[in-house]
Structure formats: structure tokens, C-alpha cells
Motif scaffolding. Structure first.
Motif, PDB file in Angstrom:
ATOM      1  N   VAL A  68      38.548  27.313  35.938  1.00 12.93           N
ATOM      2  CA  VAL A  68      38.473  26.089  34.427  1.00 12.93           C
ATOM      3  C   VAL A  68      39.847  26.268  33.918  1.00 12.93           C
ATOM      4  O   VAL A  68      40.718  24.617  33.866  1.00 12.93           O
ATOM      5  CB  VAL A  68      37.560  26.969  33.576  1.00 12.93           C
ATOM      6  CG1 VAL A  68      37.892  26.169  32.633  1.00 12.93           C
ATOM      7  CG2 VAL A  68      35.883  26.736  34.359  1.00 12.93           C
ATOM      8  N   GLU A  69      40.295  27.250  33.908  1.00 10.99           N
ATOM      9  CA  GLU A  69      42.085  27.150  32.789  1.00 10.99           C
ATOM     10  C   GLU A  69      42.733  26.244  34.057  1.00 10.99           C
ATOM     11  O   GLU A  69      43.951  25.260  33.478  1.00 10.99           O
ATOM     12  CB  GLU A  69      42.482  28.397  33.128  1.00 10.99           C
ATOM     13  CG  GLU A  69      42.124  29.243  31.979  1.00 10.99           C
ATOM     14  CD  GLU A  69      42.651  30.717  31.599  1.00 10.99           C
ATOM     15  OE1 GLU A  69      43.624  31.137  31.932  1.00 10.99           O
ATOM     16  OE2 GLU A  69      41.806  31.442  30.516  1.00 10.99           O
ATOM     17  N   ASP A  70      43.112  26.036  34.953  1.00  9.18           N
ATOM     18  CA  ASP A  70      43.857  25.659  36.061  1.00  9.18           C
ATOM     19  C   ASP A  70      43.580  23.535  36.464  1.00  9.18           C
ATOM     20  O   ASP A  70      43.753  23.162  36.564  1.00  9.18           O
ATOM     21  CB  ASP A  70      43.886  26.027  36.961  1.00  9.18           C
ATOM     22  CG  ASP A  70      44.337  27.510  36.903  1.00  9.18           C
ATOM     23  OD1 ASP A  70      45.298  27.641  35.952  1.00  9.18           O
ATOM     24  OD2 ASP A  70      44.753  28.066  38.156  1.00  9.18           O
ATOM     25  N   GLY A  71      41.931  23.768  35.613  1.00  7.90           N
ATOM     26  CA  GLY A  71      41.814  22.333  36.101  1.00  7.90           C
ATOM     27  C   GLY A  71      41.135  22.400  37.721  1.00  7.90           C
ATOM     28  O   GLY A  71      40.942  20.871  37.912  1.00  7.90           O
ATOM     29  N   ARG A  72      40.598  23.996  37.907  1.00 12.38           N
ATOM     30  CA  ARG A  72      40.310  23.172  39.425  1.00 12.38           C
ATOM     31  C   ARG A  72      38.843  23.531  39.536  1.00 12.38           C
ATOM     32  O   ARG A  72      37.645  23.446  40.554  1.00 12.38           O
ATOM     33  CB  ARG A  72      40.512  23.993  40.536  1.00 12.38           C
ATOM     34  CG  ARG A  72      42.502  23.912  40.182  1.00 12.38           C
ATOM     35  CD  ARG A  72      42.801  25.615  41.656  1.00 12.38           C
ATOM     36  NE  ARG A  72      43.182  26.613  41.201  1.00 12.38           N
ATOM     37  CZ  ARG A  72      42.690  27.372  41.624  1.00 12.38           C
ATOM     38  NH1 ARG A  72      41.065  27.086  42.539  1.00 12.38           N
ATOM     39  NH2 ARG A  72      42.593  29.092  41.164  1.00 12.38           N
TER      40      ARG A  72
END
Length: 97
Positions: A68-72
Motif C-alpha cells: 500500500v505504501e509503495d502504491g502496488r
């Protein structure tokens, strides 16, 4: 054209009952009474082990948080809302009641 939901022409369902040999009732009941104490003790041990560990897989949570933090990680607000409502109403979409 849509096929009907019945059997296809030429396909015959085999509905014969297969013969089954009778089971030995005495041997089965004796084995069940001998195994009962060990099953109960293992169930108690398992429930104690499960009570001691958290029901959350911390490694999986960490992987999802990182994604989620990496946007994946795909976030769909409609799906989240549907799941929250289902949880609130205690509804299971896979339950065929």
C-alpha cells in the motif's frame, strides 16, 4: 442459441448404487473409545496453542502495508465499502443458504 440446463442428448447419467461392504461395528467402536482421550488431550493442547498466538498473520500484514505504501496494492473503495457493510450485517456472499 443457449443450451438447456438438462443433460445433453446422448449423455446418460449413471445413477446405479454401488455395493458397499458392511463395516465391523465392534472394531470401530472399540477404536473410537481408545482414541477419545488422546483426541481430547490434543484438542486441549491445540486450543491452548491457538489462544497463545494472535489470530493475525503479522508477516502478511507487513507485506500488504508495504504494498500500500509503495502504491502496488489495488485499492477499490466500492469493494471496501461492500465488505464493511457485509461485516456489519454479518453477511457471507459465499454462503448458499
Amino acid at each position: 442459441m443457449v443450451d438447456p440446463l438438462s443433460n445433453k442428448a446422448g449423455a446418460i447419467a449413471d445413477r446405479r448404487v454401488a455395493p458397499v461392504a458392511p463395516a465391523s461395528a465392534v472394531a470401530a467402536s472399540a477404536a473410537a473409545t481408545d482414541a477419545a482421550p488422546s483426541v481430547q488431550s490434543s484438542a486441549v493442547a491445540l486450543s491452548g496453542t491457538m489462544a497463545a498466538t494472535p489470530p493475525v498473520d503479522a508477516e502478511r500484514v507487513a507485506k500488504i502495508r508495504k504494498a500500500v505504501e509503495d502504491g502496488r496494492f489495488p485499492i477499490c473503495p466500492a469493494t471496501i465499502a461492500d465488505r464493511l457493510l457485509a461485516l456489519k450485517l454479518q453477511w457471507n456472499p459465499n454462503d448458499k443458504a
